[in-house]
Design a protein around this motif. Structure first.
Motif, PDB file in Angstrom:
ATOM      1  N   MET A 144       0.843  -1.187   0.000  1.00 13.20           N
ATOM      2  CA  MET A 144       0.000   0.000   0.000  1.00 13.20           C
ATOM      3  C   MET A 144       0.881   1.240   0.000  1.00 13.20           C
ATOM      4  SD  MET A 144      -3.066  -1.052   2.611  1.00 13.20           S
ATOM      5  CE  MET A 144      -4.288  -0.008   1.861  1.00 13.20           C
ATOM      6  N   LYS A 145       0.402   2.277  -0.642  1.00 15.51           N
ATOM      7  CA  LYS A 145       1.144   3.536  -0.726  1.00 15.51           C
ATOM      8  C   LYS A 145       0.396   4.629   0.033  1.00 15.51           C
ATOM      9  CE  LYS A 145       3.019   2.630  -5.295  1.00 15.51           C
ATOM     10  NZ  LYS A 145       3.070   3.145  -6.671  1.00 15.51           N
ATOM     11  N   PHE A 146       1.104   5.226   0.984  1.00 14.80           N
ATOM     12  CA  PHE A 146       0.529   6.291   1.801  1.00 14.80           C
ATOM     13  C   PHE A 146       1.490   7.458   1.886  1.00 14.80           C
ATOM     14  CE2 PHE A 146      -2.170   2.928   3.152  1.00 14.80           C
ATOM     15  CZ  PHE A 146      -3.299   3.505   3.700  1.00 14.80           C
ATOM     16  N   ASP A 147       0.961   8.647   1.960  1.00 16.59           N
ATOM     17  CA  ASP A 147       1.732   9.829   2.356  1.00 16.59           C
ATOM     18  C   ASP A 147       1.314  10.102   3.791  1.00 16.59           C
ATOM     19  OD1 ASP A 147       2.814  12.340   2.870  1.00 16.59           O
ATOM     20  OD2 ASP A 147       2.366  13.099   0.862  1.00 16.59           O
ATOM     21  N   LEU A 148       2.253  10.006   4.710  1.00 13.75           N
ATOM     22  CA  LEU A 148       1.923  10.128   6.131  1.00 13.75           C
ATOM     23  C   LEU A 148       2.188  11.521   6.701  1.00 13.75           C
ATOM     24  CD1 LEU A 148       3.283   6.674   7.364  1.00 13.75           C
ATOM     25  CD2 LEU A 148       0.933   7.315   6.756  1.00 13.75           C
ATOM     26  N   HIS A 149       2.319  12.516   5.826  1.00 13.83           N
ATOM     27  CA  HIS A 149       2.631  13.863   6.310  1.00 13.83           C
ATOM     28  C   HIS A 149       2.005  14.895   5.373  1.00 13.83           C
ATOM     29  CE1 HIS A 149       6.124  16.584   7.968  1.00 13.83           C
ATOM     30  NE2 HIS A 149       4.946  17.191   8.015  1.00 13.83           N
ATOM     31  N   VAL A 150       0.685  15.058   5.502  1.00 15.28           N
ATOM     32  CA  VAL A 150      -0.067  15.961   4.629  1.00 15.28           C
ATOM     33  C   VAL A 150      -0.679  17.079   5.472  1.00 15.28           C
ATOM     34  CG1 VAL A 150      -2.060  16.140   3.079  1.00 15.28           C
ATOM     35  CG2 VAL A 150      -0.570  14.135   2.970  1.00 15.28           C
ATOM     36  N   HIS A 151      -0.545  18.304   4.977  1.00 15.03           N
ATOM     37  CA  HIS A 151      -1.162  19.463   5.630  1.00 15.03           C
ATOM     38  C   HIS A 151      -2.355  19.934   4.807  1.00 15.03           C
ATOM     39  CE1 HIS A 151       2.139  19.712   8.413  1.00 15.03           C
ATOM     40  NE2 HIS A 151       3.017  19.849   7.425  1.00 15.03           N
ATOM     41  N   THR A 152      -3.413  20.349   5.490  1.00 11.74           N
ATOM     42  CA  THR A 152      -4.610  20.877   4.844  1.00 11.74           C
ATOM     43  C   THR A 152      -4.773  22.347   5.209  1.00 11.74           C
ATOM     44  OG1 THR A 152      -6.187  20.491   6.647  1.00 11.74           O
ATOM     45  CG2 THR A 152      -5.696  18.603   5.204  1.00 11.74           C
ATOM     46  N   ARG A 153      -5.865  22.903   4.777  1.00 15.30           N
ATOM     47  CA  ARG A 153      -6.162  24.312   5.075  1.00 15.30           C
ATOM     48  C   ARG A 153      -6.334  24.573   6.571  1.00 15.30           C
ATOM     49  NH1 ARG A 153     -11.553  24.788   6.123  1.00 15.30           N
ATOM     50  NH2 ARG A 153     -12.923  23.170   5.303  1.00 15.30           N
ATOM     51  N   PHE A 154      -6.456  23.515   7.369  1.00 21.26           N
ATOM     52  CA  PHE A 154      -6.554  23.678   8.816  1.00 21.26           C
ATOM     53  C   PHE A 154      -5.204  24.017   9.443  1.00 21.26           C
ATOM     54  CE2 PHE A 154     -10.429  21.411   7.921  1.00 21.26           C
ATOM     55  CZ  PHE A 154     -11.328  21.872   8.861  1.00 21.26           C
ATOM     56  N   SER A 155      -4.129  23.806   8.693  1.00 19.54           N
ATOM     57  CA  SER A 155      -2.779  24.044   9.190  1.00 19.54           C
ATOM     58  C   SER A 155      -2.352  25.477   8.903  1.00 19.54           C
ATOM     59  CB  SER A 155      -1.803  23.073   8.520  1.00 19.54           C
ATOM     60  OG  SER A 155      -0.574  23.046   9.184  1.00 19.54           O
ATOM     61  N   LYS A 156      -1.560  26.031   9.793  1.00 21.31           N
ATOM     62  CA  LYS A 156      -1.135  27.420   9.635  1.00 21.31           C
ATOM     63  C   LYS A 156      -0.222  27.631   8.436  1.00 21.31           C
ATOM     64  CE  LYS A 156       2.567  26.626  12.937  1.00 21.31           C
ATOM     65  NZ  LYS A 156       2.953  26.788  14.323  1.00 21.31           N
ATOM     66  N   ASP A 157       0.339  26.561   7.875  1.00 24.00           N
ATOM     67  CA  ASP A 157       1.277  26.717   6.766  1.00 24.00           C
ATOM     68  C   ASP A 157       0.741  26.149   5.454  1.00 24.00           C
ATOM     69  OD1 ASP A 157       1.405  24.048   7.436  1.00 24.00           O
ATOM     70  OD2 ASP A 157       3.568  23.895   7.184  1.00 24.00           O
ATOM     71  N   SER A 158      -0.570  25.980   5.342  1.00 23.10           N
ATOM     72  CA  SER A 158      -1.132  25.382   4.130  1.00 23.10           C
ATOM     73  C   SER A 158      -2.497  25.988   3.834  1.00 23.10           C
ATOM     74  CB  SER A 158      -1.288  23.874   4.319  1.00 23.10           C
ATOM     75  OG  SER A 158      -1.925  23.288   3.207  1.00 23.10           O
ATOM     76  N   ASP A 159      -2.776  26.090   2.553  1.00 22.01           N
ATOM     77  CA  ASP A 159      -4.134  26.458   2.153  1.00 22.01           C
ATOM     78  C   ASP A 159      -4.710  25.376   1.237  1.00 22.01           C
ATOM     79  OD1 ASP A 159      -2.743  26.889  -0.181  1.00 22.01           O
ATOM     80  OD2 ASP A 159      -3.350  28.970  -0.431  1.00 22.01           O
ATOM     81  N   ALA A 160      -4.161  24.157   1.355  1.00 22.01           N
ATOM     82  CA  ALA A 160      -4.558  23.049   0.495  1.00 22.01           C
ATOM     83  C   ALA A 160      -6.014  22.659   0.739  1.00 22.01           C
ATOM     84  CB  ALA A 160      -3.641  21.852   0.710  1.00 22.01           C
ATOM     85  N   ASP A 161      -6.760  22.615  -0.335  1.00 20.25           N
ATOM     86  CA  ASP A 161      -8.163  22.222  -0.308  1.00 20.25           C
ATOM     87  C   ASP A 161      -8.258  20.705  -0.124  1.00 20.25           C
ATOM     88  OD1 ASP A 161     -11.088  22.794  -0.966  1.00 20.25           O
ATOM     89  OD2 ASP A 161     -10.558  21.272  -2.469  1.00 20.25           O
ATOM     90  N   ILE A 162      -9.094  20.267   0.779  1.00 19.68           N
ATOM     91  CA  ILE A 162      -9.195  18.844   1.104  1.00 19.68           C
ATOM     92  C   ILE A 162      -9.709  18.040  -0.083  1.00 19.68           C
ATOM     93  CG2 ILE A 162     -10.363  17.176   2.609  1.00 19.68           C
ATOM     94  CD1 ILE A 162     -10.056  19.462   4.801  1.00 19.68           C
ATOM     95  N   ASP A 163     -10.685  18.550  -0.815  1.00 14.35           N
ATOM     96  CA  ASP A 163     -11.160  17.837  -2.001  1.00 14.35           C
ATOM     97  C   ASP A 163     -10.013  17.645  -2.999  1.00 14.35           C
ATOM     98  OD1 ASP A 163     -13.608  18.027  -0.741  1.00 14.35           O
ATOM     99  OD2 ASP A 163     -14.631  18.953  -2.450  1.00 14.35           O
TER     100      ASP A 163
END
Length: 150
Positions: free
Chosen positions: A1-20
């Motif tokens: 299985m392939k996972f990225d175990l360190h993702v930041h979303t818009r909830f983080s102070k250093d990201s504006d990444a949209d969850i969708d």
């Protein structure tokens, strides 16, 4: 299985990444899932799990957090309740273990991103050996060597 175990979303102070968008790109790039590890807040994980279900996604999303300890960052996966930032790494790990959570040492030798700077003596389950934000290979190579020695 392939996972990225360190993702930041818009909830983080250093990201504006949209969850969708994160869900879409994870699937498009062949991941089976990812862990949401926003800085010092846990709300992004449960929200991402809910949003993936609403979208009908089969991705596995692990609620987590990147906690700022007194010496640097730790990733905690499977967290259910917040752990306040600023505690020692040992106390942060103790509180994570009380929640049956997993602990990962992220970018340990990337001092400019609050890497702890050491590995030995910490009760962690894993060490991040590839952080794409490292500008040179040095921190990742040192982390890989430290993880292998443990």
């Amino acid at each position: 299985m392939k996972f990225d175990l360190h993702v930041h979303t818009r909830f983080s102070k250093d990201s504006d990444a949209d969850i969708d968008a994160i869900i879409f790109h994870a699937k498009k790039n062949g991941l089976d899932g990812f862990a949401v590890c926003d800085h010092d807040v846990i709300e992004g994980g449960p929200f991402s799990v809910q949003r993936a279900a609403e979208l009908g996604s089969d991705l596995v999303i692990i609620p987590g957090v990147e906690i700022t300890t007194s010496e640097g960052h730790l990733l905690v996966l499977g967290i259910k309740e917040s752990i306040e930032p600023g505690l020692s790494p040992a106390e942060t790990i103790r509180r994570a273990r009380a929640q049956d959570a997993l602990v990962i040492l992220p970018h340990p030798f990337k001092i400019t991103s609050h890497g702890i700077g050491y590995v030995e003596g910490l009760d962690v389950d894993a060490v991040e050996v590839l952080n794409s934000r490292c500008l040179t290979d040095g921190p990742n190579n040192k982390a890989r060597a430290a993880a292998s020695s443990l």
